[in-house]
Design an enzyme around this catalytic site. Structure first.
Site, PDB file in Angstrom:
ATOM      1  N   HIS A  15      14.729  10.419  19.044  1.00 55.63           N
ATOM      2  CA  HIS A  15      15.293  11.585  18.309  1.00 55.63           C
ATOM      3  C   HIS A  15      14.719  11.558  16.900  1.00 55.63           C
ATOM      4  CE1 HIS A  15      18.951  14.282  17.382  1.00 55.63           C
ATOM      5  NE2 HIS A  15      18.198  14.272  16.300  1.00 55.63           N
ATOM      6  N   ASN A  43      14.190  21.823  15.449  1.00 54.68           N
ATOM      7  CA  ASN A  43      14.947  22.659  14.495  1.00 54.68           C
ATOM      8  C   ASN A  43      14.155  22.916  13.217  1.00 54.68           C
ATOM      9  OD1 ASN A  43      15.274  19.918  13.745  1.00 54.68           O
ATOM     10  ND2 ASN A  43      17.159  20.373  12.622  1.00 54.68           N
ATOM     11  N   HIS A 136      23.329  18.244  20.671  1.00 50.71           N
ATOM     12  CA  HIS A 136      24.011  17.889  19.420  1.00 50.71           C
ATOM     13  C   HIS A 136      25.488  18.189  19.653  1.00 50.71           C
ATOM     14  CE1 HIS A 136      24.169  17.545  14.871  1.00 50.71           C
ATOM     15  NE2 HIS A 136      25.396  17.876  15.221  1.00 50.71           N
ATOM     16  N   HIS A 246      14.693  15.118   3.947  1.00 52.22           N
ATOM     17  CA  HIS A 246      14.849  16.282   3.070  1.00 52.22           C
ATOM     18  C   HIS A 246      14.281  15.877   1.717  1.00 52.22           C
ATOM     19  CE1 HIS A 246      17.548  18.645   5.697  1.00 52.22           C
ATOM     20  NE2 HIS A 246      18.084  17.485   6.040  1.00 52.22           N
ATOM     21  N   ALA A 258      22.220  17.652   4.978  1.00 52.72           N
ATOM     22  CA  ALA A 258      22.554  16.531   5.857  1.00 52.72           C
ATOM     23  C   ALA A 258      21.290  15.937   6.440  1.00 52.72           C
ATOM     24  CB  ALA A 258      23.476  17.014   6.967  1.00 52.72           C
TER      25      ALA A 258
HETATM   26  C1  NCD Z   1      19.296  16.857  10.949  1.00 55.77           C
HETATM   27  C2  NCD Z   1      18.253  17.644  10.164  1.00 55.77           C
HETATM   28  O1  NCD Z   1      18.262  17.573   8.930  1.00 55.77           O
HETATM   29  O2  NCD Z   1      17.430  18.299  10.788  1.00 55.77           O
HETATM   30  N1  NCD Z   1      20.312  16.415  10.042  1.00 55.77           N
HETATM   31  C3  NCD Z   1      21.162  15.392  10.234  1.00 55.77           C
HETATM   32  O3  NCD Z   1      22.030  15.184   9.389  1.00 55.77           O
HETATM   33  N2  NCD Z   1      21.084  14.610  11.273  1.00 55.77           N
HETATM   34  C4  NCD Z   1      19.806  17.717  12.035  1.00 55.77           C
HETATM   35  C5  NCD Z   1      20.638  16.988  13.042  1.00 55.77           C
HETATM   36  O4  NCD Z   1      20.134  16.199  13.847  1.00 55.77           O
HETATM   37  O5  NCD Z   1      21.847  17.202  13.061  1.00 55.77           O
HETATM   38 ZN    ZN Z   2      18.729  15.181  14.537  1.00 55.16          ZN
END
Ligand code: NCD
Ligand code: ZN
Length: 342
Positions: A15, A43, A136, A246, A258
């Site tokens: 993942h 995503n 998810h 990020h 997140a």
């Molecule tokens: C992930 C993302 O930033 O793409 N963020 C996360 O907090 N895990 C998306 C996800 O897997 O929920």
């Molecule tokens: Zn993820």
């Protein structure tokens, strides 16, 4: 200092978010160095929701990773796909499975699913064709209850589609482990950070934006249940880092995105956890064998040799105009990568 070594054959990250553009350029090589393959999440800002987009994205990731021994397992963003589309997807060399996001639960998931009833025919086709469904699993409820509230959905899917391979992505609770044990067609990924953290680490003291992710880390007994499953070599639990970079300015701000960026430290930190618990013999199953068996994968051949010389984790990774703070920034991890053999 001892002279311990651990050799991992074909480590897989089941993942992984590598993004696109400059961020992709910066992060893809870090996963390629440590892993023989990874399941690439769809995503993007514009979700990867058709075969052409998946194909061109795979090409960009391949180019950025620049490692012929790093196998890409590509995913499509879940929507209603026709049987014809699904068959065409299966004929694509890097296609792995379909990732379902309930609408709005995480980064770039606005186009996610609003009603499971409305997608049953796609799920039925996936079951018939043997296409894995990655989920998810969070509701829209109170943040600490979101995974628990989603478990009945997993149960219903597992019962309604008994041959469908359903992966509960990044599970965070003892209750999820329990459900996993009740249905043979469920499997799960577990992240590094959910083996290390509870909510207390995120906001029990000073708030730590770089430890904020979805699903949020839960309670100590949840963390212990995850650890126990992983360290005992649970055959249907696989490593998925959910490394989700990020840029620093999107983490250190009023609306912190997140996601935890763990790719460069993941394997070394796992070695630490397994070594500390006297379970080094179970690491290979968690980071490769369980996934290979479950999904009939043939990853690239890559041996990663870890040794107990500490790794100094940088405060940030910079390049291509990007700046990201990794998990364990500025800390020492007691294991490092000694060599990679292909
Ligand atoms: C992930 C993302 O930033 O793409 N963020 C996360 O907090 N895990 C998306 C996800 O897997 O929920
Ligand atoms: Zn993820």
């Amino acid at each position: 200092m001892g002279h311990m070594e651990i050799t991992i054959t074909n480590p897989l990250d089941m993942h992984l978010h590598v993004r696109d553009g400059e961020m992709l350029q910066l992060v893809a090589p870090m996963s390629a160095r440590n892993f023989a393959g990874a399941v690439i999440m769809p995503n993007l800002v514009q979700p990867v929701a058709n075969l052409q987009a998946m194909h061109t994205y795979a090409e960009r990731v391949r180019e950025a990773a620049n490692d012929s021994h790093f196998t890409l397992f590509m995913t499509l963003f879940f929507r209603n796909y026709s049987e014809k589309e699904l068959r065409a997807a299966q004929n694509m060399p890097n296609f792995f499975g379909i990732k379902l996001y309930p609408a709005g639960v995480t980064t770039n998931s606005d186009e996610g699913v609003r009603s499971l009833r409305a997608v049953e025919s796609t799920l039925r086709h996936m079951e018939e064709l043997g296409i894995p469904l990655l989920v998810h699993g969070e509701s829209q409820g109170f943040v600490l209850d979101r995974e628990a509230e989603f478990l009945p959905v997993y149960r219903r899917l597992a019962e309604q589609f008994p041959k469908l391979i359903i992966c509960m992505e990044h599970i965070t609770t003892a209750a999820a482990i329990q459900l996993l044990n009740e249905h043979e067609n469920l499997c799960a990924t577990v992240t590094l950070h959910h083996l290390e953290l509870t909510l207390d680490d995120v906001l029990g003291g000073m708030m730590k934006p770089h430890l904020f992710c979805k699903p949020v880390a839960k309670r100590e007994d949840d963390r212990e249940a995850l650890l126990q499953a992983v360290l005992s070599g649970h055959p249907r639990v696989m490593f998925g880092s959910d490394s989700a970079p990020h840029p620093v300015h999107k983490k250190e701000c009023c609306e912190c995105a997140a996601g935890i960026f763990s790719a460069p430290v993941a394997l070394c930190c796992l070695a630490k956890i397994f070594a500390e618990h006297g379970a080094i013999d179970k690491l290979q199953a968690f980071v490769s064998d369980n996934a290979c068996r479950r999904y009939n994968l043939i990853p690239s051949k890559k041996k990663v040799i870890l040794c107990d010389t500490p790794m100094q984790v940088p405060m940030e990774y910079c390049g291509y105009g990007q700046k990201i703070t990794p998990l364990h920034a500025g800390e020492q991890v007691p294991w490092s990568i000694k060599n990679v053999e292909v």
